[in-house]
Motif scaffolding. Structure first.
Motif, mmCIF file in Angstrom:
data_model
loop_
_atom_site.group_PDB
_atom_site.id
_atom_site.type_symbol
_atom_site.label_atom_id
_atom_site.label_comp_id
_atom_site.label_asym_id
_atom_site.label_seq_id
_atom_site.Cartn_x
_atom_site.Cartn_y
_atom_site.Cartn_z
ATOM 1 N N THR A 221 -7.303 2.706 -8.446
ATOM 2 C CA THR A 221 -7.235 3.863 -7.306
ATOM 3 C C THR A 221 -7.196 5.288 -8.142
ATOM 4 O O THR A 221 -7.871 6.161 -7.696
ATOM 5 C CB THR A 221 -6.088 3.560 -6.433
ATOM 6 O OG1 THR A 221 -6.219 2.529 -5.741
ATOM 7 C CG2 THR A 221 -5.984 4.753 -5.343
ATOM 8 N N SER A 245 -13.778 4.441 -1.650
ATOM 9 C CA SER A 245 -12.893 3.332 -1.812
ATOM 10 C C SER A 245 -11.499 3.750 -2.290
ATOM 11 O O SER A 245 -10.383 3.224 -1.912
ATOM 12 C CB SER A 245 -13.517 2.422 -3.031
ATOM 13 O OG SER A 245 -14.632 1.662 -2.333
ATOM 14 N N ASP A 247 -10.056 6.510 -1.537
ATOM 15 C CA ASP A 247 -9.353 7.326 -0.379
ATOM 16 C C ASP A 247 -8.839 6.076 0.366
ATOM 17 O O ASP A 247 -7.652 6.301 0.765
ATOM 18 C CB ASP A 247 -10.269 8.082 0.335
ATOM 19 C CG ASP A 247 -10.631 9.273 -0.239
ATOM 20 O OD1 ASP A 247 -9.903 9.958 -1.144
ATOM 21 O OD2 ASP A 247 -11.640 10.065 0.083
ATOM 22 N N LEU A 248 -9.627 5.224 0.587
ATOM 23 C CA LEU A 248 -8.945 4.200 1.493
ATOM 24 C C LEU A 248 -7.795 3.451 0.730
ATOM 25 O O LEU A 248 -7.106 3.064 1.427
ATOM 26 C CB LEU A 248 -10.152 3.192 1.761
ATOM 27 C CG LEU A 248 -11.360 3.345 2.535
ATOM 28 C CD1 LEU A 248 -12.206 2.495 2.667
ATOM 29 C CD2 LEU A 248 -10.686 3.841 4.034
ATOM 30 N N GLY A 249 -8.145 3.137 -0.407
ATOM 31 C CA GLY A 249 -6.764 2.451 -1.324
ATOM 32 C C GLY A 249 -5.703 3.322 -1.360
ATOM 33 O O GLY A 249 -4.506 2.878 -1.195
ATOM 34 N N ARG A 251 -4.876 5.671 0.690
ATOM 35 C CA ARG A 251 -4.163 5.639 2.038
ATOM 36 C C ARG A 251 -3.249 4.549 2.373
ATOM 37 O O ARG A 251 -2.261 4.294 2.942
ATOM 38 C CB ARG A 251 -5.367 6.064 3.148
ATOM 39 C CG ARG A 251 -5.509 7.489 3.196
ATOM 40 C CD ARG A 251 -6.771 7.706 3.974
ATOM 41 N NE ARG A 251 -7.204 9.054 4.147
ATOM 42 C CZ ARG A 251 -6.731 9.921 4.839
ATOM 43 N NH1 ARG A 251 -5.855 9.656 5.942
ATOM 44 N NH2 ARG A 251 -7.257 11.461 4.742
ATOM 45 N N ALA A 252 -3.899 3.337 2.191
ATOM 46 C CA ALA A 252 -3.205 2.141 2.308
ATOM 47 C C ALA A 252 -1.971 1.890 1.605
ATOM 48 O O ALA A 252 -0.864 1.655 2.261
ATOM 49 C CB ALA A 252 -4.121 0.963 2.151
ATOM 50 N N LEU A 253 -1.941 2.302 0.024
ATOM 51 C CA LEU A 253 -0.870 2.441 -0.549
ATOM 52 C C LEU A 253 0.420 3.408 -0.069
ATOM 53 O O LEU A 253 1.441 2.794 -0.112
ATOM 54 C CB LEU A 253 -1.324 2.642 -1.961
ATOM 55 C CG LEU A 253 -0.070 2.526 -2.884
ATOM 56 C CD1 LEU A 253 0.506 1.202 -3.068
ATOM 57 C CD2 LEU A 253 -0.652 2.930 -4.384
ATOM 58 N N ARG A 254 -0.112 4.296 0.340
ATOM 59 C CA ARG A 254 0.610 5.396 0.938
ATOM 60 C C ARG A 254 1.566 4.703 2.144
ATOM 61 O O ARG A 254 2.748 4.710 2.550
ATOM 62 C CB ARG A 254 0.312 6.623 1.535
ATOM 63 C CG ARG A 254 1.215 7.672 1.990
ATOM 64 C CD ARG A 254 0.569 8.855 2.546
ATOM 65 N NE ARG A 254 1.213 9.962 2.884
ATOM 66 C CZ ARG A 254 1.333 10.474 4.020
ATOM 67 N NH1 ARG A 254 0.422 10.159 5.054
ATOM 68 N NH2 ARG A 254 2.324 11.320 4.523
ATOM 69 N N LEU A 255 0.686 4.120 3.191
ATOM 70 C CA LEU A 255 1.522 3.226 4.259
ATOM 71 C C LEU A 255 2.317 2.240 3.676
ATOM 72 O O LEU A 255 3.534 2.112 4.303
ATOM 73 C CB LEU A 255 0.335 2.818 5.022
ATOM 74 C CG LEU A 255 -0.375 3.745 5.925
ATOM 75 C CD1 LEU A 255 -1.742 3.104 6.563
ATOM 76 C CD2 LEU A 255 0.284 4.619 6.988
ATOM 77 N N ALA A 256 2.073 1.459 2.682
ATOM 78 C CA ALA A 256 2.732 0.465 2.260
ATOM 79 C C ALA A 256 4.090 1.088 1.550
ATOM 80 O O ALA A 256 5.307 0.692 1.850
ATOM 81 C CB ALA A 256 2.215 -0.233 1.098
#
Length: 283
Positions: A221, A245, A247-249, A251-256
Protein backbone atom coordinates in the motif's frame (compact mmCIF):
# COMPACT_ATOMS: atom_id res chain seq x y z
CA UNK A 1 10.39 24.43 32.21
CA UNK A 2 6.66 24.86 31.72
CA UNK A 3 5.25 21.35 32.14
CA UNK A 4 1.81 22.56 30.96
CA UNK A 5 3.16 23.97 27.72
CA UNK A 6 1.34 22.61 24.64
CA UNK A 7 4.45 22.49 22.48
CA UNK A 8 4.98 23.67 18.93
CA UNK A 9 1.44 22.97 17.75
CA UNK A 10 -1.44 22.20 20.10
CA UNK A 11 -5.02 20.88 19.88
CA UNK A 12 -6.25 23.54 17.45
CA UNK A 13 -3.54 22.85 14.88
CA UNK A 14 -3.81 20.99 11.60
CA UNK A 15 -0.75 19.05 12.73
CA UNK A 16 -2.62 17.48 15.65
CA UNK A 17 -5.55 16.68 13.37
CA UNK A 18 -3.30 14.88 10.89
CA UNK A 19 -1.18 13.05 13.46
CA UNK A 20 -4.26 11.79 15.27
CA UNK A 21 -4.41 9.26 12.43
CA UNK A 22 -2.77 5.87 13.15
CA UNK A 23 -2.65 5.34 9.38
CA UNK A 24 0.47 7.49 9.41
CA UNK A 25 2.49 4.33 9.99
CA UNK A 26 1.90 3.74 6.25
CA UNK A 27 2.94 7.33 5.54
CA UNK A 28 6.24 6.81 7.36
CA UNK A 29 7.02 3.81 5.19
CA UNK A 30 6.04 5.73 2.05
CA UNK A 31 8.46 8.51 2.96
CA UNK A 32 11.31 6.00 3.32
CA UNK A 33 10.66 4.62 -0.17
CA UNK A 34 10.79 8.19 -1.48
CA UNK A 35 13.92 9.17 0.45
CA UNK A 36 15.82 6.15 -0.91
CA UNK A 37 15.61 7.61 -4.44
CA UNK A 38 18.00 10.45 -3.54
CA UNK A 39 21.53 9.04 -4.01
CA UNK A 40 23.24 11.34 -1.52
CA UNK A 41 20.53 10.97 1.10
CA UNK A 42 20.67 7.20 0.69
CA UNK A 43 24.48 7.21 0.93
CA UNK A 44 24.30 9.29 4.10
CA UNK A 45 22.02 6.72 5.73
CA UNK A 46 23.87 3.66 4.46
CA UNK A 47 27.29 4.94 5.53
CA UNK A 48 26.28 6.23 8.96
CA UNK A 49 23.71 3.83 10.39
CA UNK A 50 23.03 0.22 11.22
CA UNK A 51 19.51 0.31 9.84
CA UNK A 52 19.77 -3.23 8.44
CA UNK A 53 20.84 -4.84 11.70
CA UNK A 54 18.65 -2.64 13.91
CA UNK A 55 15.71 -1.80 11.64
CA UNK A 56 13.05 -1.88 14.33
CA UNK A 57 15.16 0.02 16.84
CA UNK A 58 15.75 2.76 14.28
CA UNK A 59 12.02 2.83 13.51
CA UNK A 60 11.17 3.25 17.19
CA UNK A 61 13.74 6.03 17.63
CA UNK A 62 12.45 7.88 14.58
CA UNK A 63 8.82 7.52 15.69
CA UNK A 64 9.75 8.78 19.17
CA UNK A 65 11.49 11.82 17.70
CA UNK A 66 8.48 12.69 15.50
CA UNK A 67 6.08 12.20 18.43
CA UNK A 68 8.25 14.46 20.60
CA UNK A 69 8.20 17.26 18.03
CA UNK A 70 4.43 16.92 17.57
CA UNK A 71 3.25 16.28 21.14
CA UNK A 72 6.11 17.16 23.46
CA UNK A 73 6.45 20.46 25.27
CA UNK A 74 8.37 23.21 23.49
CA UNK A 75 11.40 22.46 25.65
CA UNK A 76 11.21 18.74 24.87
CA UNK A 77 10.89 19.37 21.12
CA UNK A 78 13.80 21.82 21.11
CA UNK A 79 15.97 19.42 23.13
CA UNK A 80 15.21 16.61 20.67
CA UNK A 81 16.17 18.90 17.79
CA UNK A 82 19.47 19.85 19.47
CA UNK A 83 20.36 16.19 19.97
CA UNK A 84 19.61 15.42 16.33
CA UNK A 85 21.61 18.41 15.07
CA UNK A 86 24.57 17.41 17.23
CA UNK A 87 24.41 13.85 15.91
CA UNK A 88 24.16 14.93 12.27
CA UNK A 89 26.97 17.51 12.60
CA UNK A 90 29.50 14.72 13.19
CA UNK A 91 28.47 12.63 10.18
CA UNK A 92 30.08 12.59 6.75
CA UNK A 93 29.51 10.37 3.71
CA UNK A 94 30.93 9.79 0.24
CA UNK A 95 28.91 10.60 -2.87
CA UNK A 96 28.54 7.26 -4.74
CA UNK A 97 28.97 8.94 -8.16
CA UNK A 98 31.48 11.75 -7.64
CA UNK A 99 33.49 10.38 -4.71
CA UNK A 100 33.06 13.74 -2.99
CA UNK A 101 32.76 13.82 0.80
CA UNK A 102 29.71 15.68 2.05
CA UNK A 103 28.07 16.56 5.34
CA UNK A 104 24.94 14.63 6.29
CA UNK A 105 23.46 17.87 7.65
CA UNK A 106 23.71 19.54 4.25
CA UNK A 107 20.56 21.73 4.01
CA UNK A 108 19.60 20.20 0.65
CA UNK A 109 19.52 16.73 2.22
CA UNK A 110 17.70 17.89 5.34
CA UNK A 111 15.12 19.62 3.15
CA UNK A 112 14.60 16.45 1.08
CA UNK A 113 13.99 14.33 4.17
CA UNK A 114 11.67 16.94 5.69
CA UNK A 115 9.55 17.44 2.56
CA UNK A 116 9.18 13.73 1.76
CA UNK A 117 8.16 13.07 5.34
CA UNK A 118 5.55 15.80 5.80
CA UNK A 119 4.17 15.36 2.26
CA UNK A 120 3.80 11.63 2.94
CA UNK A 121 2.01 12.30 6.24
CA UNK A 122 -0.58 14.71 4.90
CA UNK A 123 -1.17 13.06 1.51
CA UNK A 124 -1.55 9.60 3.06
CA UNK A 125 -3.99 10.87 5.69
CA UNK A 126 -6.04 12.59 3.00
CA UNK A 127 -6.11 9.58 0.68
CA UNK A 128 -7.08 7.38 3.62
CA UNK A 129 -10.21 9.45 4.11
CA UNK A 130 -9.29 12.23 6.54
CA UNK A 131 -11.31 15.31 5.54
CA UNK A 132 -8.81 18.10 4.91
CA UNK A 133 -9.49 21.22 2.90
CA UNK A 134 -6.85 22.68 0.60
CA UNK A 135 -6.34 25.49 3.11
CA UNK A 136 -5.77 22.94 5.87
CA UNK A 137 -3.17 21.12 3.77
CA UNK A 138 -1.37 24.41 3.23
CA UNK A 139 -1.71 25.10 6.94
CA UNK A 140 -0.09 21.76 7.75
CA UNK A 141 2.91 22.52 5.54
CA UNK A 142 3.23 25.97 7.06
CA UNK A 143 3.05 24.60 10.61
CA UNK A 144 5.61 21.93 9.81
CA UNK A 145 8.20 24.60 9.07
CA UNK A 146 8.58 24.65 12.86
CA UNK A 147 9.69 21.02 12.74
CA UNK A 148 12.09 21.87 9.91
CA UNK A 149 13.67 24.59 12.06
CA UNK A 150 14.44 21.99 14.75
CA UNK A 151 16.84 20.16 12.42
CA UNK A 152 18.56 23.41 11.45
CA UNK A 153 16.76 24.47 8.27
CA UNK A 154 16.09 28.10 7.39
CA UNK A 155 12.30 28.53 7.32
CA UNK A 156 12.46 30.62 4.16
CA UNK A 157 13.98 27.65 2.30
CA UNK A 158 11.27 25.17 3.33
CA UNK A 159 8.11 24.71 1.22
CA UNK A 160 5.12 25.99 3.17
CA UNK A 161 2.19 25.22 0.85
CA UNK A 162 1.09 22.36 -1.40
CA UNK A 163 2.04 24.40 -4.49
CA UNK A 164 5.51 25.00 -3.10
CA UNK A 165 5.92 21.28 -2.31
CA UNK A 166 4.90 20.37 -5.87
CA UNK A 167 7.40 22.91 -7.25
CA UNK A 168 10.11 21.53 -4.98
CA UNK A 169 9.51 17.99 -6.25
CA UNK A 170 9.72 19.22 -9.86
CA UNK A 171 13.03 20.92 -9.13
CA UNK A 172 14.61 17.97 -7.30
CA UNK A 173 13.47 15.16 -9.60
CA UNK A 174 16.50 15.44 -11.96
CA UNK A 175 18.70 14.48 -8.98
CA UNK A 176 16.73 11.31 -8.21
CA UNK A 177 17.49 7.89 -9.61
CA UNK A 178 17.27 4.20 -8.92
CA UNK A 179 20.63 3.12 -7.56
CA UNK A 180 21.71 -0.25 -6.25
CA UNK A 181 21.41 1.09 -2.71
CA UNK A 182 17.91 2.39 -3.43
CA UNK A 183 16.83 -0.98 -4.83
CA UNK A 184 18.35 -2.87 -1.89
CA UNK A 185 16.72 -0.49 0.58
CA UNK A 186 13.32 -0.82 -1.10
CA UNK A 187 13.60 -4.60 -0.93
CA UNK A 188 14.63 -4.38 2.71
CA UNK A 189 11.68 -2.08 3.53
CA UNK A 190 9.29 -4.47 1.80
CA UNK A 191 10.54 -7.57 3.62
CA UNK A 192 12.46 -6.55 6.75
CA UNK A 193 13.55 -9.04 9.41
CA UNK A 194 10.77 -9.94 11.83
CA UNK A 195 11.29 -8.74 15.44
CA UNK A 196 12.66 -11.47 17.71
CA UNK A 197 9.44 -12.05 19.66
CA UNK A 198 7.45 -12.53 16.45
CA UNK A 199 10.15 -14.68 14.90
CA UNK A 200 10.20 -17.10 17.89
CA UNK A 201 7.29 -19.25 16.58
CA UNK A 202 9.17 -19.66 13.30
CA UNK A 203 12.26 -20.77 15.22
CA UNK A 204 10.09 -23.39 16.86
CA UNK A 205 8.92 -24.64 13.48
CA UNK A 206 5.53 -22.92 13.55
CA UNK A 207 4.16 -20.85 10.69
CA UNK A 208 3.81 -17.12 11.06
CA UNK A 209 1.80 -16.21 8.01
CA UNK A 210 -0.48 -13.42 9.27
CA UNK A 211 2.16 -10.94 10.58
CA UNK A 212 4.38 -11.35 7.53
CA UNK A 213 1.49 -11.12 5.06
CA UNK A 214 -0.04 -8.21 6.97
CA UNK A 215 3.23 -6.28 6.76
CA UNK A 216 3.60 -7.07 3.06
CA UNK A 217 0.12 -5.63 2.54
CA UNK A 218 1.10 -2.43 4.35
CA UNK A 219 4.33 -2.16 2.35
CA UNK A 220 2.47 -2.72 -0.93
CA UNK A 221 0.00 0.00 0.00
CA UNK A 222 2.83 2.41 0.88
CA UNK A 223 4.46 1.75 -2.49
CA UNK A 224 1.18 2.24 -4.32
CA UNK A 225 0.75 5.63 -2.65
CA UNK A 226 3.99 6.96 -4.15
CA UNK A 227 3.73 9.66 -6.82
CA UNK A 228 3.65 8.21 -10.36
CA UNK A 229 7.12 9.61 -11.13
CA UNK A 230 8.56 7.80 -8.10
CA UNK A 231 6.91 4.53 -9.11
CA UNK A 232 8.44 4.88 -12.57
CA UNK A 233 11.88 5.26 -10.99
CA UNK A 234 11.20 2.04 -9.12
CA UNK A 235 10.82 0.21 -12.41
CA UNK A 236 7.47 1.09 -13.90
CA UNK A 237 5.31 -0.09 -11.02
CA UNK A 238 2.80 2.68 -11.70
CA UNK A 239 0.15 0.55 -13.38
CA UNK A 240 -3.21 2.26 -14.07
CA UNK A 241 -4.86 0.39 -11.20
CA UNK A 242 -2.08 1.01 -8.67
CA UNK A 243 -3.32 4.34 -7.32
CA UNK A 244 -6.90 3.13 -7.08
CA UNK A 245 -5.87 -0.10 -5.33
CA UNK A 246 -3.67 1.85 -2.92
CA UNK A 247 -6.51 4.26 -2.12
CA UNK A 248 -8.89 1.38 -1.41
CA UNK A 249 -6.26 -0.39 0.66
CA UNK A 250 -5.32 2.61 2.78
CA UNK A 251 -8.99 3.47 3.41
CA UNK A 252 -9.72 -0.09 4.52
CA UNK A 253 -6.68 -0.08 6.79
CA UNK A 254 -7.74 3.22 8.34
CA UNK A 255 -11.17 1.76 9.15
CA UNK A 256 -9.53 -1.31 10.69
CA UNK A 257 -7.21 0.80 12.85
CA UNK A 258 -10.13 2.97 13.98
CA UNK A 259 -11.63 -0.14 15.59
CA UNK A 260 -8.58 -0.55 17.84
CA UNK A 261 -9.19 0.95 21.32
CA UNK A 262 -7.71 4.43 21.60
CA UNK A 263 -5.47 3.46 24.53
CA UNK A 264 -3.61 1.09 22.21
CA UNK A 265 -3.45 3.50 19.28
CA UNK A 266 -2.02 6.48 21.14
CA UNK A 267 1.53 6.64 22.43
CA UNK A 268 2.49 8.03 25.84
CA UNK A 269 3.60 11.40 24.42
CA UNK A 270 0.28 11.88 22.65
CA UNK A 271 -1.69 10.89 25.73
CA UNK A 272 0.36 13.24 27.92
CA UNK A 273 -0.18 16.12 25.48
CA UNK A 274 -3.94 15.58 25.50
CA UNK A 275 -3.94 15.49 29.29
CA UNK A 276 -2.05 18.79 29.43
CA UNK A 277 -4.49 20.32 26.94
CA UNK A 278 -7.45 19.13 29.02
CA UNK A 279 -5.99 20.58 32.20
CA UNK A 280 -5.36 23.93 30.54
CA UNK A 281 -8.88 23.98 29.08
CA UNK A 282 -10.36 23.22 32.50
CA UNK A 283 -8.28 25.97 34.10
Amino acid sequence: MDTEDLGLFGPGSVTWKVHEEPILIVAGLRSLYLQALHPRAMAGVAQNSNYRSDAWGRLVRTATYVATTIYGTTAEAEAAGRRLRTLHARMRAIDPFTGEEFRVDDPDLLRWVHVTEVESFVSTARRAGLALSDDEVDGYYTEQRRSAALVGLDLTDVPGTAAEVAAYYRDVRPQLRMTREAAETALFLTAPPIPWKLSLPMRLGLTLGPPRWAYLGVAGTALGLLPPWALRLYGGLGLPTTAMSADLGVRALRLALAAVPRRYREGPLQQAAKERAARLAAA
